[in-house]
Motif scaffolding. Structure first.
Motif, PDB file in Angstrom:
ATOM      1  N   ILE A 152       0.851  -1.198   0.000  1.00 30.11           N
ATOM      2  CA  ILE A 152       0.000   0.000   0.000  1.00 30.11           C
ATOM      3  C   ILE A 152       0.882   1.242   0.000  1.00 30.11           C
TER       4      ILE A 152
ATOM      5  N   GLN B 271      -3.867   3.224   4.075  1.00 35.18           N
ATOM      6  CA  GLN B 271      -4.711   4.134   3.291  1.00 35.18           C
ATOM      7  C   GLN B 271      -6.036   4.329   4.015  1.00 35.18           C
TER       8      GLN B 271
ATOM      9  N   SER C 209     -11.870   4.721   3.101  1.00 34.47           N
ATOM     10  CA  SER C 209     -13.244   4.234   3.249  1.00 34.47           C
ATOM     11  C   SER C 209     -13.822   4.523   4.623  1.00 34.47           C
TER      12      SER C 209
ATOM     13  N   SER D 173     -17.644   3.034  -1.989  1.00 29.66           N
ATOM     14  CA  SER D 173     -17.606   3.323  -3.435  1.00 29.66           C
ATOM     15  C   SER D 173     -17.703   4.829  -3.629  1.00 29.66           C
TER      16      SER D 173
ATOM     17  N   ILE E  53     -12.959   2.871   7.991  1.00 26.54           N
ATOM     18  CA  ILE E  53     -13.182   1.414   8.138  1.00 26.54           C
ATOM     19  C   ILE E  53     -12.496   0.682   6.985  1.00 26.54           C
ATOM     20  N   TRP E  54     -12.256  -0.605   7.175  1.00 24.54           N
ATOM     21  CA  TRP E  54     -11.604  -1.482   6.200  1.00 24.54           C
ATOM     22  C   TRP E  54     -10.168  -1.045   5.932  1.00 24.54           C
TER      23      TRP E  54
ATOM     24  N   SER F  80      -6.687  -1.606   5.664  1.00 29.59           N
ATOM     25  CA  SER F  80      -5.750  -2.735   5.658  1.00 29.59           C
ATOM     26  C   SER F  80      -4.459  -2.341   6.363  1.00 29.59           C
TER      27      SER F  80
ATOM     28  N   ILE G 120     -14.313  -6.233  -4.119  1.00 31.51           N
ATOM     29  CA  ILE G 120     -14.750  -5.004  -3.448  1.00 31.51           C
ATOM     30  C   ILE G 120     -13.570  -4.051  -3.270  1.00 31.51           C
TER      31      ILE G 120
ATOM     32  N   GLY H 163     -12.138  -0.649  -5.327  1.00 27.93           N
ATOM     33  CA  GLY H 163     -13.210  -0.333  -6.286  1.00 27.93           C
ATOM     34  C   GLY H 163     -13.988  -1.590  -6.605  1.00 27.93           C
TER      35      GLY H 163
ATOM     36  N   GLU I  97     -18.857  -3.074  -9.903  1.00 27.70           N
ATOM     37  CA  GLU I  97     -19.783  -2.119 -10.540  1.00 27.70           C
ATOM     38  C   GLU I  97     -19.102  -0.780 -10.775  1.00 27.70           C
ATOM     39  N   ILE I  98     -18.311  -0.348  -9.788  1.00 22.05           N
ATOM     40  CA  ILE I  98     -17.624   0.940  -9.923  1.00 22.05           C
ATOM     41  C   ILE I  98     -16.598   0.871 -11.055  1.00 22.05           C
TER      42      ILE I  98
ATOM     43  N   ASP J  20     -22.829   7.836 -15.411  1.00 19.34           N
ATOM     44  CA  ASP J  20     -23.801   7.377 -14.423  1.00 19.34           C
ATOM     45  C   ASP J  20     -24.611   8.608 -13.958  1.00 19.34           C
TER      46      ASP J  20
HETATM   47  C1  LIG Z   1      -9.887  -6.720   1.445  1.00 17.60           C
HETATM   48  C2  LIG Z   1     -10.243  -5.271   1.511  1.00 17.60           C
HETATM   49  C3  LIG Z   1      -9.256  -4.347   1.834  1.00 17.60           C
HETATM   50  C4  LIG Z   1      -9.595  -2.989   1.893  1.00 17.60           C
HETATM   51  N1  LIG Z   1      -8.605  -2.107   2.264  1.00 17.60           N
HETATM   52  C5  LIG Z   1      -8.898  -0.783   2.358  1.00 17.60           C
HETATM   53  C6  LIG Z   1      -7.896   0.145   2.806  1.00 17.60           C
HETATM   54  O1  LIG Z   1      -6.756  -0.211   3.106  1.00 17.60           O
HETATM   55  N2  LIG Z   1      -8.241   1.447   2.913  1.00 17.60           N
HETATM   56  C7  LIG Z   1      -9.496   1.898   2.587  1.00 17.60           C
HETATM   57  O2  LIG Z   1      -9.730   3.099   2.678  1.00 17.60           O
HETATM   58  N3  LIG Z   1     -10.479   1.041   2.173  1.00 17.60           N
HETATM   59  C8  LIG Z   1     -10.202  -0.295   2.056  1.00 17.60           C
HETATM   60  N4  LIG Z   1     -11.179  -1.185   1.662  1.00 17.60           N
HETATM   61  C9  LIG Z   1     -12.549  -0.692   1.440  1.00 17.60           C
HETATM   62  C10 LIG Z   1     -12.984  -0.680  -0.018  1.00 17.60           C
HETATM   63  O3  LIG Z   1     -12.351   0.358  -0.730  1.00 17.60           O
HETATM   64  C11 LIG Z   1     -14.525  -0.512  -0.016  1.00 17.60           C
HETATM   65  O4  LIG Z   1     -15.058  -1.659   0.630  1.00 17.60           O
HETATM   66  C12 LIG Z   1     -15.061  -0.407  -1.412  1.00 17.60           C
HETATM   67  O5  LIG Z   1     -14.696   0.821  -2.010  1.00 17.60           O
HETATM   68  C13 LIG Z   1     -16.628  -0.528  -1.433  1.00 17.60           C
HETATM   69  O6  LIG Z   1     -17.215   0.339  -0.523  1.00 17.60           O
HETATM   70  P1  LIG Z   1     -18.327  -0.187   0.530  1.00 17.60           P
HETATM   71  O7  LIG Z   1     -17.754  -1.391   1.224  1.00 17.60           O
HETATM   72  O8  LIG Z   1     -18.711   0.975   1.374  1.00 17.60           O
HETATM   73  O9  LIG Z   1     -19.536  -0.670  -0.343  1.00 17.60           O
HETATM   74  P2  LIG Z   1     -20.693   0.245  -0.958  1.00 17.60           P
HETATM   75  O10 LIG Z   1     -20.066   1.439  -1.595  1.00 17.60           O
HETATM   76  O11 LIG Z   1     -21.722   0.485   0.093  1.00 17.60           O
HETATM   77  O12 LIG Z   1     -21.255  -0.683  -2.097  1.00 17.60           O
HETATM   78  C14 LIG Z   1     -22.257  -1.678  -1.856  1.00 17.60           C
HETATM   79  C15 LIG Z   1     -22.695  -2.250  -3.210  1.00 17.60           C
HETATM   80  O13 LIG Z   1     -23.310  -1.217  -4.013  1.00 17.60           O
HETATM   81  C16 LIG Z   1     -22.688  -1.126  -5.295  1.00 17.60           C
HETATM   82  N5  LIG Z   1     -22.626   0.258  -5.775  1.00 17.60           N
HETATM   83  C17 LIG Z   1     -22.256   1.349  -5.050  1.00 17.60           C
HETATM   84  N6  LIG Z   1     -22.278   2.449  -5.827  1.00 17.60           N
HETATM   85  C18 LIG Z   1     -22.682   2.053  -7.076  1.00 17.60           C
HETATM   86  C19 LIG Z   1     -22.904   2.733  -8.335  1.00 17.60           C
HETATM   87  N7  LIG Z   1     -22.727   4.064  -8.450  1.00 17.60           N
HETATM   88  N8  LIG Z   1     -23.284   1.988  -9.395  1.00 17.60           N
HETATM   89  C20 LIG Z   1     -23.470   0.634  -9.279  1.00 17.60           C
HETATM   90  N9  LIG Z   1     -23.280  -0.051  -8.128  1.00 17.60           N
HETATM   91  C21 LIG Z   1     -22.897   0.635  -7.038  1.00 17.60           C
HETATM   92  C22 LIG Z   1     -21.264  -1.677  -5.071  1.00 17.60           C
HETATM   93  O14 LIG Z   1     -20.707  -2.162  -6.275  1.00 17.60           O
HETATM   94  C23 LIG Z   1     -21.510  -2.788  -4.046  1.00 17.60           C
HETATM   95  O15 LIG Z   1     -21.924  -3.970  -4.676  1.00 17.60           O
HETATM   96  C24 LIG Z   1     -10.903  -2.548   1.592  1.00 17.60           C
HETATM   97  C25 LIG Z   1     -11.882  -3.481   1.259  1.00 17.60           C
HETATM   98  C26 LIG Z   1     -11.580  -4.820   1.224  1.00 17.60           C
HETATM   99  C27 LIG Z   1     -12.660  -5.810   0.873  1.00 17.60           C
END
Ligand SMILES: Cc1cc2nc3c(=O)[nH]c(=O)nc-3n(C[C@H](O)[C@H](O)[C@H](O)COP(=O)(O)OP(=O)(O)OC[C@H]3O[C@@H](n4cnc5c(N)ncnc54)[C@H](O)[C@@H]3O)c2cc1C
Length: 394
Positions: free
Chosen positions: A101, A135, A138, A144, A167-168, A170, A355, A358, A361-362, A377
């Motif tokens: 990272i 990083q 989130s 997203s 949250i999330w 890493s 996930i 990005g 879907e994103i 979009d």
């Molecule tokens: C293993 C792992 C490591 C990670 N590490 C980090 C890290 O180090 N630092 C950090 O900041 N984050 C980290 N993340 C977080 C990650 O960036 C987010 O989980 C991701 O961006 C999705 O956001 P969300 O979980 O809030 O889901 P949401 O944004 O709530 O999405 C839920 C669902 O809705 C869909 N959706 C949302 N918006 C749209 C749209 N406009 N069009 C179509 N579909 C849509 C999504 O595709 C998804 O299926 C990590 C995640 C994972 C799984």
């Protein structure tokens, strides 16, 4: 296309190979060579400590963060030389996981927006594995939709005071520094009121709470900020320009995840070869991105393709492998895990790869809009001041 080494590349490869042969921590080679889908660990040693020692040795000899300029701890190598290094580093590359990272996202962002003093101070330490970065993007209400984040930064003299939650994150539990995006102005549309900082993860008011995953691992965290003071000189980019700064990080993130994501293909080859075409497509798509980089172009939205395909392929392979294993697929435990349980681990971890960095879907939105030029979009809150966007209870 010709993928053979040029004479200069062959010389570089021979040099890298000789150095790795002489210096790699061979005592871990057998363990690192085992399939490790979804979990990388060493039986009798802490992988972060072993990784730090390997990174330090590489940095001292000029083999860390190869593509970075020498004055920032790199080697000034070409993108192709970096790929050759990664090919030769082989299984020892698994030891670099805690630094990815930093090298792939935070370092390039500091390089693009940090002061010269900060670059000379922090980047060599990052390259040498002395300081690990995470990083902090989130949030519960901004994944997203990163621009929907709510962690506030308020100016107080030469400092900023941070309150909120990420949250999330890493690796936050072993990180020394974090790249943090905050909201500094809620009165303007959401993309315009953001500002980026970096901070010491040991600062007063930072609380890291681990999240336990379904596969038994604990790789990411919640991070809480209560009146955390960050000096203004740790701001990256202008006040209110955090969205642009974050794009540098995110494009580098997709490039680095897409090009190194384990697909599970080598492990599955004995069972079935039907993914060969997709695997080759992924490989050459990443080579295409590397060729663009070697011409001096920045990682672009087309890198989303690699991650999109690799993420779903990983899950697809894990499901087929579990079916093929039949009853053996349910075995797990200390003795079974490495041999048979790897696909259970892969299956449990695979949704996260669709996930992180990005969601599918994103990435499809990015490819549709920015690579294929399709209509955008619908974004109803794009031009609305952030504090006028309706939220629950208002
Ligand atoms: C293993 C792992 C490591 C990670 N590490 C980090 C890290 O180090 N630092 C950090 O900041 N984050 C980290 N993340 C977080 C990650 O960036 C987010 O989980 C991701 O961006 C999705 O956001 P969300 O979980 O809030 O889901 P949401 O944004 O709530 O999405 C839920 C669902 O809705 C869909 N959706 C949302 N918006 C749209 C749209 N406009 N069009 C179509 N579909 C849509 C999504 O595709 C998804 O299926 C990590 C995640 C994972 C799984």
């Amino acid at each position: 296309m010709n993928f053979d080494d040029t004479p200069q590349e062959a010389t570089f490869r021979a040099e890298a190979k000789a150095w790795i042969d002489a210096n790699a921590p061979k005592q871990y080679e057998a363990e690192l060579s085992k399939a490790s889908l979804g979990r990388i660990r060493l039986e009798k040693a802490d992988i972060v400590e072993v990784g730090k020692a390997w990174q330090k040795k590489k940095a001292a000899a000029g083999w860390a963060c190869l593509q970075w300029p020498r004055e920032y701890g790199g080697r000034g190598a070409t993108p192709i030389e970096r790929v050759i290094w990664q090919q030769e580093e082989g299984v020892y590359g698994k030891l670099t996981q805690p630094f990815q990272i930093g090298e792939g996202m935070c370092g390039p962002t500091v390089m693009a927006y940090g002061s010269e003093e900060h670059k000379r101070h922090y980047l060599p330490r990052l390259a040498a594995g002395e300081q690990i970065w995470c990083q902090l993007f989130s949030e519960p209400a901004g994944g997203s939709d990163v621009a929907g984040l709510r962690t506030r930064a308020e100016k107080n003299g030469d400092n900023w005071v941070i309150n909120g939650q990420k949250i999330w994150t890493s690796g936050a539990h072993y990180s020394d520094l974090g790249l943090l995006i905050t909201r500094t102005d809620p009165n303007v549309p959401k993309h315009k009121g953001l500002t980026m900082f970096f901070l010491d993860m040991k600062s007063k008011g930072v609380e890291v709470k681990p999240i336990k995953q379904a596969n038994g691992m604990q790789e990411f965290n919640e991070v809480f900020f209560t009146d955390v003071v960050v000096p203004d000189h740790q701001r990256l980019g202008a006040v209110g320009d955090g969205w642009n700064v974050s794009l540098t990080t995110l494009m580098n993130e997709r490039m680095s995840i897409g090009s190194r994501l384990a697909t599970g293909f080598p492990e599955m080859f004995d069972f079935c070869a039907s993914w060969a075409v997709k695997a080759s497509g992924l490989k050459y798509t990443s080579y295409r991105a590397i060729s663009a980089l070697s011409k001096g172009e920045r990682p672009g939205p087309e890198n989303s393709i690699g991650k999109l395909v690799a993420g779903s392929m990983l899950q697809d392979i894990a499901m087929h492998a579990m079916d093929l294993e039949g009853a053996a697929g349910v075995f797990t435990g200390a003795a079974e895990e490495e041999a048979r349980g790897q696909f259970q681990q892969m299956l449990l971890s695979s949704p996260s790869m669709r996930i992180a960095g990005g969601t599918d879907e994103i990435l499809r939105n990015i490819i549709a809009e920015r690579v294929l030029g399709l209509p955008g979009d619908i974004r109803v809150d794009k031009d609305v001041p952030f504090n006028k966007i309706p939220t629950k209870g208002r």
